[in-house]
Design an enzyme around this catalytic site. Sequence first.
Site, short mmCIF file in Angstrom:
data_model
loop_
_atom_site.label_atom_id
_atom_site.label_comp_id
_atom_site.label_asym_id
_atom_site.label_seq_id
_atom_site.Cartn_x
_atom_site.Cartn_y
_atom_site.Cartn_z
N GLY A 76 0.63 -1.81 0.51
CA GLY A 76 -0.41 0.13 0.23
C GLY A 76 0.79 0.99 0.29
CB THR A 128 -7.78 2.42 1.20
OG1 THR A 128 -8.20 1.69 0.30
CG2 THR A 128 -7.46 2.07 2.69
CE1 TYR A 142 -11.06 3.73 4.57
CE2 TYR A 142 -11.71 5.59 5.15
CZ TYR A 142 -10.86 5.01 5.07
OH TYR A 142 -9.36 5.20 5.73
CD1 TRP A 197 -8.82 14.34 2.52
CD2 TRP A 197 -7.92 16.11 1.72
NE1 TRP A 197 -9.55 15.56 2.88
CE2 TRP A 197 -9.12 16.74 2.05
CE3 TRP A 197 -7.58 17.00 0.89
CZ2 TRP A 197 -10.16 17.52 1.20
CZ3 TRP A 197 -7.71 18.22 0.07
CH2 TRP A 197 -8.99 17.89 0.87
CG LEU A 246 -5.24 -7.54 7.71
CD1 LEU A 246 -5.09 -5.47 7.45
CD2 LEU A 246 -4.90 -7.90 9.43
CB ALA A 305 -6.70 0.40 5.86
N1 LIG Z 1 -5.46 6.72 1.10
C1 LIG Z 1 -6.20 7.83 2.75
O1 LIG Z 1 -7.21 8.43 1.65
C2 LIG Z 1 -6.57 7.69 3.72
C3 LIG Z 1 -6.57 8.54 4.46
C4 LIG Z 1 -7.19 8.34 5.74
C5 LIG Z 1 -6.88 8.19 5.78
N2 LIG Z 1 -5.75 6.71 5.74
C6 LIG Z 1 -5.78 5.47 5.98
O2 LIG Z 1 -3.67 5.28 6.05
C7 LIG Z 1 -3.81 3.28 6.05
C8 LIG Z 1 -2.74 3.48 4.95
O3 LIG Z 1 -3.60 4.04 3.56
P1 LIG Z 1 -3.22 3.89 2.43
O4 LIG Z 1 -3.50 4.91 1.28
O5 LIG Z 1 -1.59 3.08 2.40
O6 LIG Z 1 -4.01 2.23 1.44
P2 LIG Z 1 -3.08 1.70 0.34
O7 LIG Z 1 -2.68 2.31 -0.38
O8 LIG Z 1 -5.07 0.96 -0.62
O9 LIG Z 1 -3.11 0.22 0.79
C9 LIG Z 1 -3.58 -0.75 2.08
C10 LIG Z 1 -3.08 -2.03 1.55
O10 LIG Z 1 -4.29 -2.89 2.37
C11 LIG Z 1 -3.71 -4.05 2.14
N3 LIG Z 1 -4.99 -4.78 2.45
C12 LIG Z 1 -6.70 -4.71 2.22
N4 LIG Z 1 -6.96 -5.87 2.32
C13 LIG Z 1 -5.79 -6.35 3.27
C14 LIG Z 1 -6.25 -7.85 3.49
N5 LIG Z 1 -7.21 -8.57 3.68
N6 LIG Z 1 -5.03 -7.87 3.79
C15 LIG Z 1 -3.90 -7.31 4.74
N7 LIG Z 1 -4.55 -6.97 3.29
C16 LIG Z 1 -4.94 -6.14 3.02
C17 LIG Z 1 -4.18 -3.87 0.76
O11 LIG Z 1 -3.10 -5.13 0.16
P3 LIG Z 1 -3.20 -5.10 -1.50
O12 LIG Z 1 -2.03 -4.76 -1.74
O13 LIG Z 1 -2.89 -6.81 -1.79
O14 LIG Z 1 -4.26 -4.78 -2.23
C18 LIG Z 1 -2.73 -3.03 0.19
O15 LIG Z 1 -1.60 -2.65 1.17
C19 LIG Z 1 -4.82 2.99 6.19
O16 LIG Z 1 -5.31 3.10 7.16
C20 LIG Z 1 -6.14 4.50 5.65
O17 LIG Z 1 -7.05 3.73 6.35
C21 LIG Z 1 -5.87 6.91 4.47
#
Ligand SMILES: NC(=O)c1ccc[n+]([C@@H]2O[C@H](COP(=O)([O-])OP(=O)(O)OC[C@H]3O[C@@H](n4cnc5c(N)ncnc54)[C@H](OP(=O)(O)O)[C@@H]3O)[C@@H](O)[C@H]2O)c1
Length: 300
Positions: free
Chosen positions: A10, A71, A134, A160, A45, A69
């Site tokens: 991610g 996401t 979400y 964001w 997860l 997560a």
């Molecule tokens: N993106 C945003 O705008 C945002 C904003 C605020 C907070 N956040 C929080 O910040 C954190 C990091 O976000 P991010 O943007 O880095 O997320 P991301 O790029 O969507 O990455 C999420 C990761 O979680 C993995 N994942 C999903 N389902 C899974 C499962 N069943 N088992 C194991 N791994 C799994 C995905 O794996 P795959 O690569 O295999 O799909 C991916 O590597 C999260 O907690 C998110 O809620 C994000």
Amino acid sequence: MRILITGKNGQLGRSIQKTVNTGTKIDNNQSPNEYIFVGREDLDLSSESSISHYFGNNEKFDLIINCAAYTQVDKAEQDAELANQINHLAVKQLASIASNQQSRLIHISTDYVFDGESNKSYLETDTPNPINAYSRTKLAGEKALQTLMPMNALVIRASWLYSEYGNNFVSTMLKLGKERDEISVVNDQMGSPTYATDLANAILEIIKNKKFRDVAQTTQIYNYSNEGEISWHEFAKEIFKLAEIDCKVSPIKAQRYPTPAKRPRNTLMKKDKIVKVFNIKISNWKSSLNTCMTILKKQQ
Ligand SMILES: NC(=O)c1ccc[n+]([C@@H]2O[C@H](COP(=O)([O-])OP(=O)(O)OC[C@H]3O[C@@H](n4cnc5c(N)ncnc54)[C@H](OP(=O)(O)O)[C@@H]3O)[C@@H](O)[C@H]2O)c1
């Protein structure tokens, strides 16, 4: 410390890997940390048994950083059960394991736990009120963690999030900007972007800090994002400016751009707590966006 990082593919997981590999931010005098990055192929997860199996078959970790997560904010409306499994029940299980193993836990949550109806920046102590599926699952994850791990865990609420990896607002704008002469972007949702590398550095700073490392602490929530207060419209304009893309960005009200999941109107967050407790320096959103765009340009 033996440190497990989930979500290795991610945005945040990859940004932590990049930061750890460059090594510039881990110049502490303590013994070196061992970082283990894991993806869903080894630790799924969405499966209670996969989680039990993984921790049952691996040596204890001193710290778990949960970057994985569900996401996809819009998709979660239809897929609430899976989102709940990953963002809530898996976090509950991780907290229970971390508590039993006496590990520490850093978990990432979101600004979207707030309903966005405030006209001020949110404090960690403000009452959450999620307005989409979400965000409800993310808040349930926070709460489960706090119940099962009243000590030694830390929740960081980011907003964001973008990076040079994967799909995010920056990559979407760059794609659209190359395809179109004009796009409309929402100008009545306010927030602060978070460059994932900055958050990765902040997490590594926290890990180095004696307050986190050596002392038993009650579980705390911290807000984190870059500095500055903008709308998505302003964010898009700056992306095009830095990328030298000639695409007009017209402002549009969120009401005229309906999405399956409702988004909060204002998710500005105060960051004084993380700055004060861990001495974290936070960059302005424009300079961090510039850093990300410079890396993206080099990759072209
Ligand atoms: N993106 C945003 O705008 C945002 C904003 C605020 C907070 N956040 C929080 O910040 C954190 C990091 O976000 P991010 O943007 O880095 O997320 P991301 O790029 O969507 O990455 C999420 C990761 O979680 C993995 N994942 C999903 N389902 C899974 C499962 N069943 N088992 C194991 N791994 C799994 C995905 O794996 P795959 O690569 O295999 O799909 C991916 O590597 C999260 O907690 C998110 O809620 C994000």
